[in-house]
Design an enzyme around this catalytic site. Structure first.
Site, PDB file in Angstrom:
ATOM      1  N   CYS D 100     -12.751   2.002  32.659  1.00  0.00           N
ATOM      2  CA  CYS D 100     -12.881   1.386  33.985  1.00  0.00           C
ATOM      3  C   CYS D 100     -11.676   0.482  34.126  1.00  0.00           C
ATOM      4  O   CYS D 100     -11.628  -0.592  33.538  1.00  0.00           O
ATOM      5  CB  CYS D 100     -14.192   0.607  34.103  1.00  0.00           C
ATOM      6  SG  CYS D 100     -14.303  -0.336  35.644  1.00  0.00           S
ATOM      7  N   SER D 104     -14.891  -3.407  34.244  1.00  0.00           N
ATOM      8  CA  SER D 104     -15.245  -2.796  32.963  1.00  0.00           C
ATOM      9  C   SER D 104     -16.615  -2.151  33.068  1.00  0.00           C
ATOM     10  O   SER D 104     -17.459  -2.301  32.183  1.00  0.00           O
ATOM     11  CB  SER D 104     -15.213  -3.819  31.823  1.00  0.00           C
ATOM     12  OG  SER D 104     -13.892  -4.243  31.564  1.00  0.00           O
ATOM     13  N   CYS D 105     -16.855  -1.409  34.146  1.00  0.00           N
ATOM     14  CA  CYS D 105     -18.138  -0.756  34.353  1.00  0.00           C
ATOM     15  C   CYS D 105     -18.441   0.201  33.204  1.00  0.00           C
ATOM     16  O   CYS D 105     -17.551   0.911  32.734  1.00  0.00           O
ATOM     17  CB  CYS D 105     -18.119   0.013  35.668  1.00  0.00           C
ATOM     18  SG  CYS D 105     -17.902  -1.071  37.084  1.00  0.00           S
TER      19      CYS D 105
END
Lengths: 211, 197, 211, 197
Positions: D100, D104-105
């Site tokens: 990501c 920061s998925c």
């Protein structure tokens, strides 16, 4: 793609703050940084400005963005002097009494494959497009104009091609062009055609754009 | 690379200087001379004289627009970062402003070493994208019918702006006029000062 | 153009360092940051993830890049809570015993003018191009794929359109597409056609690309 | 905004927590429960069980590839950041890796909260541009004839990788197989562990 130094058009920055009656140097160490840079030609046999600019660009991005201009200058020029053997990092750290963060190494393949252009291919009034190239080393076409089309306002004399000069490629000189891009072309259709940005671009960076 | 904390920047600069001095790669006279050039010789007063001459001498103005490097050298302004100077002239319809987004290149002999705001990431990032708000923050509100051209110093050309000559200065001397031209006017983030200031 | 958070493809970063046996949280304050974010829905009446992501993206770039993920998280969610009146900055600074740097304000015109697309306009196998749009607020098409052409691999269900959700625009849902771009298309002709990047893109961000 | 130095981050976090507690907008049970979920419940061992089931149950594998969200929920793995899970399967010719770049998925229920290297600017910036050197730094040297697909988590899809089943595990139980699947294998920066490790 872009390095951290290629700031043009990046959004999210706060106001520009101007100090009144600003001195040229605020502190003694800033004078030192400037003097070391200006003396680099006598210290390093093959010094050139592009190599130096790239050594600044190679700083860790968080370091680059969080320190003053003259710290970037000192870091960049010291990195070159250490890499080329004129100075020793351990000695510098002993003298400084702490760590001396340098710039990161040059990328494995820093130069894009741009054919040399010894003769001016474009003329005033011509439409040109900036190539969509993406080197990982030094280059001078800002990211914001890559792939964009503009109009040549002026053809300059030939100058040293920076990508080659920074990375030890074959020396070459090329004309640069003052190319005007409309705000609409650069930033999208909700911008006008009257405001514009003029970018100074080497021949290799450009291709013809019809019309 | 050491894992310890970075030394203060002043200590790092002193370390480089002392190492170069010890190795005989630098001497203090050179340092003093360089600092003198940067702090005292290269300055916007030089560019102000160029502008004032262009305002008062049509032949000089023509030479300046044709070959900025040679015209500045006529007045003794030349040297590093002054090898290829291009002067750009404001008109009632178009305002010019200079930036170097990728480092902070500037025509040292006529503008001087750049100040912090010019070198700031804020100015470098924003002026190409949103020149009107940036100029407004710096105190310059331009009429909406004046177009803005931003000049990005991405190669070897070093720009200087010739601002509009203020009204009411017809009888002024070159010396008087030059006092109306600030560093900011040479960059384009301000106009020349008004005649009655 | 891009904000500092839009890191994909930026060069000049050093090695990726992996800690062995890394704990989920290294310090107590990281747990706190996570808990505050997860509780935000009960603190803020109209909380949504896009608004939160943008509050992180609005951090001063040098702050964003120099601190840990969970400091960005705490800064972003606290900014929203202060802006929306749930918390008071002076009170927080008194409690913390020092300054509490928040994110910068939302841009004056944060959203690009992208027409809503309630019906899926593209299908698997189709060539699409990402628009060359340049908003100054929240959006989710990474800079590295703008203007580039790729192939649709999958059409997803509709999801909330982030640019609108982050900026209080009219609520809308749109399909997203897994769009594959070759490395050559993204990074230039000295890259191959076999390696690729798949980006998940809302319908509004795209236009058809012939073929 | 204050001009004083920033308070330490731990003090800032404590300030927010105490202010929310004082206002009754948060309580310690909620905090404890959230931290428990993040630290103990959402973890890569969950995704490892999903992968092991897919390796051993062709019908489950088909359901996982068709609707990752539902298939993971069959095993009890659902929740925030698990609302739309897509499983992507490695083949001998193509390796998949997840990132990501903009935040920061991550698919929390099956991969867990992301670790620092995954969240680092270095990984986010570089893996889309130069996946092979990045994987090499992380210990994975791929044959040059294996294509790499990098999946950028730019919208609501949360990806998980189904790595290749290691050779020599034909007779292994689902439980044994699941121990070969690390967090890194679910992200694609590693292969599943070899059978004789």
């Amino acid at each position: 793609m872009r390095g951290i130094h290629d700031l043009g058009g990046m959004y999210g920055f706060g106001p520009v703050v101007r100090e009144t009656d600003e001195p040229v140097f605020h502190e003694l160490w800033q004078e030192t940084a400037f003097a070391v840079l200006m003396a680099a030609g006598t210290v390093l046999p093959d010094f050139n400005a592009d190599q130096y600019r790239h050594s600044v660009e190679r700083m860790a991005p968080s370091h680059y963005l969080s320190v003053h201009y003259y710290e970037r200058m000192l870091t960049g020029i010291t990195t070159l002097m250490v890499e080329q053997g004129a100075l020793d990092l351990a000695d510098l750290e002993a003298r400084a009494g702490g760590a001396f963060p340098l710039a990161l190494p040059v990328a494995a393949v820093p130069m894009a494959d741009l054919a040399p252009q010894p003769v001016a291919r474009f003329h005033v009034g011509q439409q040109v497009r900036v190539r969509q190239y993406s080197p990982m080393g030094h280059t001078r076409a800002p990211g914001f104009c890559r792939g964009k089309t503009g109009t040549v306002l002026r053809v300059t004399p030939k100058f040293s091609f920076p990508d080659a000069a920074a990375h030890g490629g074959d020396r070459r000189d090329e004309h640069t062009y003052h190319v005007e891009f409309t705000a609409r072309e650069l930033w999208g259709s909700d911008n006008g055609d009257r405001d514009s940005v003029v970018v100074d671009l080497w021949d290799s960076y450009l291709e013809g754009a019809g019309a | 690379m050491s894992r310890q904390d970075p030394a203060p920047i002043a200590a790092r600069a002193a370390a480089v200087k002392s190492a170069l001095l010890d190795k005989g790669l630098l001497n203090t006279e050179t340092v003093d001379h360089i600092v003198h050039l940067g702090a005292d010789e290269w300055k916007p007063e030089n560019g102000a004289r160029v502008v004032a001459r262009a305002w008062t001498d049509p032949d000089f103005r023509a030479r300046l627009l044709d070959d900025g490097t040679a015209a500045c050298a006529e007045l003794g302004y030349e040297g590093p970062q002054g090898e290829y100077i291009v002067a750009i002239e404001d008109t009632p319809d178009r305002h010019n402003v200079i930036v170097c987004t990728q480092c902070s290149c500037t025509a040292w002999p006529v503008i001087g070493l750049p100040t912090d705001w010019y070198k700031s990431p804020e100015y470098r990032a924003r002026v190409v994208r949103e020149p009107r708000p940036v100029l407004r923050e710096l105190g310059l509100e331009l009429p909406t019918d004046v177009a803005i051209r931003v000049w990005e110093t991405s190669a070897e050309t070093r720009y200087m702006v010739i601002p509009l000559r203020p009204a009411g200065t017809e009888s002024w001397t070159e010396e008087q006029l030059s006092r109306l031209v600030t560093r900011e006017a040479l960059i384009g983030t301000a106009l020349a000062l008004p005649a009655c200031g």
